[in-house]
Design a protein around this motif. Structure first.
Motif, PDB file in Angstrom:
ATOM      1  N   GLY A  10       6.626  -5.376   7.362  1.00 27.96           N
ATOM      2  CA  GLY A  10       7.193  -6.705   7.308  1.00 27.96           C
ATOM      3  C   GLY A  10       8.133  -6.882   6.146  1.00 27.96           C
ATOM      4  N   LEU A  11       8.425  -8.138   5.856  1.00 26.98           N
ATOM      5  CA  LEU A  11       9.317  -8.511   4.759  1.00 26.98           C
ATOM      6  C   LEU A  11       8.499  -8.968   3.568  1.00 26.98           C
ATOM      7  N   VAL A  12       8.876  -8.498   2.390  1.00 22.58           N
ATOM      8  CA  VAL A  12       8.162  -8.872   1.177  1.00 22.58           C
ATOM      9  C   VAL A  12       9.124  -8.844  -0.004  1.00 22.58           C
ATOM     10  N   GLN A  13       8.889  -9.695  -0.984  1.00 27.46           N
ATOM     11  CA  GLN A  13       9.696  -9.693  -2.198  1.00 27.46           C
ATOM     12  C   GLN A  13       9.243  -8.589  -3.141  1.00 27.46           C
ATOM     13  N   ALA A  14      10.151  -8.154  -3.994  1.00 27.80           N
ATOM     14  CA  ALA A  14       9.816  -7.150  -4.991  1.00 27.80           C
ATOM     15  C   ALA A  14       8.599  -7.593  -5.795  1.00 27.80           C
ATOM     16  N   GLY A  15       7.687  -6.647  -6.013  1.00 23.70           N
ATOM     17  CA  GLY A  15       6.456  -6.940  -6.712  1.00 23.70           C
ATOM     18  C   GLY A  15       5.306  -7.301  -5.795  1.00 23.70           C
ATOM     19  N   GLY A  16       5.600  -7.524  -4.537  1.00 25.32           N
ATOM     20  CA  GLY A  16       4.582  -7.887  -3.577  1.00 25.32           C
ATOM     21  C   GLY A  16       3.845  -6.686  -3.027  1.00 25.32           C
ATOM     22  N   SER A  17       2.956  -6.955  -2.075  1.00 23.67           N
ATOM     23  CA  SER A  17       2.110  -5.912  -1.505  1.00 23.67           C
ATOM     24  C   SER A  17       2.096  -5.981   0.012  1.00 23.67           C
ATOM     25  N   LEU A  18       1.882  -4.832   0.616  1.00 22.64           N
ATOM     26  CA  LEU A  18       1.679  -4.710   2.050  1.00 22.64           C
ATOM     27  C   LEU A  18       0.637  -3.633   2.293  1.00 22.64           C
ATOM     28  N   ARG A  19      -0.073  -3.742   3.396  1.00 21.93           N
ATOM     29  CA  ARG A  19      -1.039  -2.723   3.788  1.00 21.93           C
ATOM     30  C   ARG A  19      -0.707  -2.247   5.195  1.00 21.93           C
ATOM     31  N   LEU A  20      -0.331  -0.989   5.299  1.00 18.25           N
ATOM     32  CA  LEU A  20      -0.015  -0.393   6.583  1.00 18.25           C
ATOM     33  C   LEU A  20      -1.265   0.248   7.176  1.00 18.25           C
ATOM     34  N   SER A  21      -1.382   0.160   8.490  1.00 19.19           N
ATOM     35  CA  SER A  21      -2.503   0.761   9.189  1.00 19.19           C
ATOM     36  C   SER A  21      -1.983   1.624  10.324  1.00 19.19           C
ATOM     37  N   ASN A  81       1.398  -1.534  -3.333  1.00 14.09           N
ATOM     38  CA  ASN A  81       1.471  -2.582  -4.341  1.00 14.09           C
ATOM     39  C   ASN A  81       2.726  -2.410  -5.187  1.00 14.09           C
ATOM     40  N   SER A  82       3.094  -3.462  -5.887  1.00 14.35           N
ATOM     41  CA  SER A  82       4.267  -3.439  -6.767  1.00 14.35           C
ATOM     42  C   SER A  82       5.490  -2.882  -6.050  1.00 14.35           C
ATOM     43  N   LEU A  83       5.733  -3.388  -4.865  1.00 10.06           N
ATOM     44  CA  LEU A  83       6.819  -2.877  -4.043  1.00 10.06           C
ATOM     45  C   LEU A  83       8.179  -3.107  -4.691  1.00 10.06           C
ATOM     46  N   LYS A  84       9.061  -2.139  -4.479  1.00  8.47           N
ATOM     47  CA  LYS A  84      10.414  -2.175  -5.012  1.00  8.47           C
ATOM     48  C   LYS A  84      11.417  -2.138  -3.869  1.00  8.47           C
ATOM     49  N   GLY A 110       3.782   8.475  14.994  1.00  3.93           N
ATOM     50  CA  GLY A 110       3.851   7.115  15.482  1.00  3.93           C
ATOM     51  C   GLY A 110       5.294   6.679  15.638  1.00  3.93           C
ATOM     52  N   GLN A 111       5.498   5.479  16.140  1.00  4.30           N
ATOM     53  CA  GLN A 111       6.836   4.970  16.384  1.00  4.30           C
ATOM     54  C   GLN A 111       7.488   4.379  15.143  1.00  4.30           C
ATOM     55  N   GLY A 112       6.716   4.100  14.130  1.00  6.53           N
ATOM     56  CA  GLY A 112       7.248   3.579  12.884  1.00  6.53           C
ATOM     57  C   GLY A 112       7.116   2.075  12.764  1.00  6.53           C
ATOM     58  N   THR A 113       7.034   1.611  11.534  1.00  5.39           N
ATOM     59  CA  THR A 113       6.991   0.181  11.245  1.00  5.39           C
ATOM     60  C   THR A 113       7.929  -0.107  10.076  1.00  5.39           C
ATOM     61  N   GLN A 114       8.725  -1.148  10.206  1.00  6.55           N
ATOM     62  CA  GLN A 114       9.743  -1.466   9.208  1.00  6.55           C
ATOM     63  C   GLN A 114       9.136  -2.180   8.008  1.00  6.55           C
ATOM     64  N   VAL A 115       9.475  -1.690   6.829  1.00  8.94           N
ATOM     65  CA  VAL A 115       9.112  -2.342   5.572  1.00  8.94           C
ATOM     66  C   VAL A 115      10.405  -2.683   4.848  1.00  8.94           C
ATOM     67  N   THR A 116      10.594  -3.958   4.548  1.00 12.47           N
ATOM     68  CA  THR A 116      11.784  -4.402   3.840  1.00 12.47           C
ATOM     69  C   THR A 116      11.368  -5.153   2.581  1.00 12.47           C
ATOM     70  N   VAL A 117      11.856  -4.682   1.443  1.00 10.29           N
ATOM     71  CA  VAL A 117      11.540  -5.286   0.155  1.00 10.29           C
ATOM     72  C   VAL A 117      12.812  -5.877  -0.424  1.00 10.29           C
TER      73      VAL A 117
END
Length: 119
Positions: A10-21, A81-84, A110-117
């Motif tokens: 998903g979309l997240v601001q710098a410094g944020g976190s995501l958990r991929l499964s 964590n601490s995404l850039k 897998g087909q892939g998942t988009q991460v946007t920071v």
């Protein structure tokens, strides 16, 4: 025969976190290792993190201390964590496993998942 399904991007601001499964399903005999790769536009796919069935882990230098890979049977997770902004990429789940119709391991993606920071 084997299906890998990623989620959590998903979309997240710098410094944020995501958990991929990622969940692997099918006629699985045993899992040798599972890993996460990523590919940014115009760049080659690169290994981000890897975990073996013995729970040995490996991380790219760029994510050490920020990302954590874990595995539970045929499920793999990537806590980020601490995404850039430079972490922006399509993240792919990868596994080497043995199916009931094989004598040795084989690679699956897998087909892939988009991460946007964003900054």
């Amino acid at each position: 025969q084997v299906q890998l399904v990623e989620s959590g991007g998903g979309l997240v601001q710098a410094g944020g976190s995501l958990r991929l499964s990622c969940v692997a399903s099918g006629s699985i005999r045993s899992v040798i290792r599972m890993s996460w790769y990523r590919q940014a536009p115009g760049k080659q796919r690169e290994l981000v993190a890897l975990i073996t069935s013995g729970l040995t882990t490996h991380y790219a230098d760029s994510v050490k201390g920020r990302f954590t890979i874990s595995m539970d049977n045929a499920k793999v997770y990537l806590q980020m964590n601490s995404l850039k902004p430079e972490d922006t990429a399509v993240y792919y789940c990868n596994t080497n496993l043995v199916t009931r119709g094989q004598l040795g391991g084989y690679e699956y993606w897998g087909q892939g998942t988009q991460v946007t920071v964003s900054s």
